[in-house]
Scaffold this motif. Structure first.
Motif, PDB file in Angstrom:
ATOM      1  N   PRO A 140      18.495  23.631  26.802  1.00 37.28           N
ATOM      2  CA  PRO A 140      20.158  24.645  26.518  1.00 37.28           C
ATOM      3  C   PRO A 140      20.385  25.281  27.076  1.00 37.28           C
ATOM      4  O   PRO A 140      18.672  26.022  27.432  1.00 37.28           O
ATOM      5  CB  PRO A 140      18.884  24.679  24.823  1.00 37.28           C
ATOM      6  N   VAL A 141      21.176  25.945  26.969  1.00 35.52           N
ATOM      7  CA  VAL A 141      21.611  27.314  27.933  1.00 35.52           C
ATOM      8  C   VAL A 141      22.645  27.629  26.380  1.00 35.52           C
ATOM      9  O   VAL A 141      24.056  27.658  26.191  1.00 35.52           O
ATOM     10  CB  VAL A 141      22.955  26.619  29.395  1.00 35.52           C
ATOM     11  N   ASN A 142      22.628  28.898  26.590  1.00 34.62           N
ATOM     12  CA  ASN A 142      23.023  29.394  25.872  1.00 34.62           C
ATOM     13  C   ASN A 142      24.369  30.763  26.476  1.00 34.62           C
ATOM     14  O   ASN A 142      23.754  31.661  27.129  1.00 34.62           O
ATOM     15  CB  ASN A 142      22.457  30.613  24.773  1.00 34.62           C
ATOM     16  N   VAL A 143      24.997  30.795  26.987  1.00 34.91           N
ATOM     17  CA  VAL A 143      25.664  32.054  27.739  1.00 34.91           C
ATOM     18  C   VAL A 143      26.277  32.823  26.750  1.00 34.91           C
ATOM     19  O   VAL A 143      27.126  32.971  26.017  1.00 34.91           O
ATOM     20  CB  VAL A 143      27.520  31.151  28.104  1.00 34.91           C
ATOM     21  N   PHE A 144      26.171  34.562  27.060  1.00 33.78           N
ATOM     22  CA  PHE A 144      26.983  35.228  26.249  1.00 33.78           C
ATOM     23  C   PHE A 144      27.879  36.101  27.243  1.00 33.78           C
ATOM     24  O   PHE A 144      27.191  36.487  28.033  1.00 33.78           O
ATOM     25  CB  PHE A 144      25.250  36.017  25.930  1.00 33.78           C
ATOM     26  N   LEU A 145      29.110  36.217  27.189  1.00 35.15           N
ATOM     27  CA  LEU A 145      30.127  36.957  27.763  1.00 35.15           C
ATOM     28  C   LEU A 145      30.244  38.244  27.439  1.00 35.15           C
ATOM     29  O   LEU A 145      30.427  38.779  26.111  1.00 35.15           O
ATOM     30  CB  LEU A 145      31.083  35.742  27.575  1.00 35.15           C
ATOM     31  N   GLN A 146      29.656  39.166  28.613  1.00 39.30           N
ATOM     32  CA  GLN A 146      30.059  41.005  28.698  1.00 39.30           C
ATOM     33  C   GLN A 146      30.947  41.239  29.382  1.00 39.30           C
ATOM     34  O   GLN A 146      30.674  40.604  30.446  1.00 39.30           O
ATOM     35  CB  GLN A 146      28.124  41.710  27.915  1.00 39.30           C
ATOM     36  N   TYR A 147      31.715  42.259  28.917  1.00 40.79           N
ATOM     37  CA  TYR A 147      32.991  43.276  29.897  1.00 40.79           C
ATOM     38  C   TYR A 147      33.347  42.111  30.778  1.00 40.79           C
ATOM     39  O   TYR A 147      34.223  41.424  30.319  1.00 40.79           O
ATOM     40  CB  TYR A 147      31.472  43.962  31.224  1.00 40.79           C
TER      41      TYR A 147
END
Lengths: 137, 137, 137
Positions: free
Chosen positions: A33-40
């Protein structure tokens, strides 16, 4: 290996996003499983009307690096957005926008490309990450 | 602590490569296995005919940062390549080039400095990393 | 979840430092220990007489990114330094300067803002990190 791998995407240049997409696709191919968290600036690149744009490269790429990237693009290499879409088709990939960065950049959820699954705060990010690794890109 | 630490090197400036070399050497000194995976501009810096070149600094270094780095270099500080060679002498350090980045930059294995142990894909990288941490630099 | 999360701060621009502060505060809010290790340009930004300065943004921010960051700052957003101070008040956050980077930049411990708890080498960093994750920012 059941713990997710958790990628915090900060940078919005095409080279770093491509590297992130490859790490995502590789993990997904292994059933992880991969969680991607998008910032800036990475979040900014996932706007519906900007995701297909040229987002430039890291300054160190230089003219020679740009020439290589352009040549591969012309030859039909999948973009990072396409690589991420393919990884999502394999299952197990969840992409969330950081709520603080949404506020910072004045982005509404409807502005985001459908590849983004939702918006969450950093606490939710950590809770979903659990004991899994956090990688900042 | 038996799990390897896995460094994905993306950036090719001397300051980031030096930071990566120090993290590698510190882990090796503690007897911890280290896998280094070279992508993009970091891979380019490991070419046989470029490894001893000046690779510049991150833009934020500015003239003051450059002056400090230059002073230490003039005083005989080990380069990041030398620090990595010393870390390899301690054992447990494996350096692999990312096959996708090799294609992107048009690099053949014979173009790489002998400090690089081989070429592999991202799936092999993950399999070698196992449950060990992934750090993107 | 008892293992600390270990952030190696390398970059000294305000956007990356803010992202690091948010990751620190989120972990601290969840009761998770956080070790912060300051290298290079991040360390430089923690000097007593520079911590409140404008440290710029990553080059990719561009004029639009700068406008957003400036607007939030004018609206009274907490600086990254303030966010870190609040995270330290929650407990469990330890901030150490990398001894090699102190030498590189010619910084004495008395030059550092009191938010920094001490100076250590990379080996101590790893020993304190234990089996906890390492994140490079």
């Amino acid at each position: 290996m059941d713990d997710p791998i958790n990628l915090v995407l900060f940078s919005g240049t095409d080279d770093k996003l491509q590297a992130a997409a490859v790490l995502t696709a590789g993990a997904a191919a292994l059933g992880r499983p991969v969680n991607v968290f998008l910032q800036y600036w990475a979040l900014d690149a996932f706007r519906r009307d900007r995701i297909d744009r040229d987002h430039g490269l890291a300054p160190e790429a230089g003219p020679e690096g740009l020439a290589h990237v352009t040549a591969l693009r012309t030859a039909g290499q999948a973009t990072w957005a396409d690589t991420l879409r393919q990884a999502k088709d394999l299952g197990g990939v969840d992409i969330q926008a950081c709520s603080l960065s949404m506020d910072l950049l004045g982005i509404a959820e409807s502005d985001l490309d459908p590849i983004v699954d939702g918006v969450e705060g950093v606490t939710s990010f950590y809770l979903n990450a659990g004991a899994g690794q956090v990688v900042f890109i």
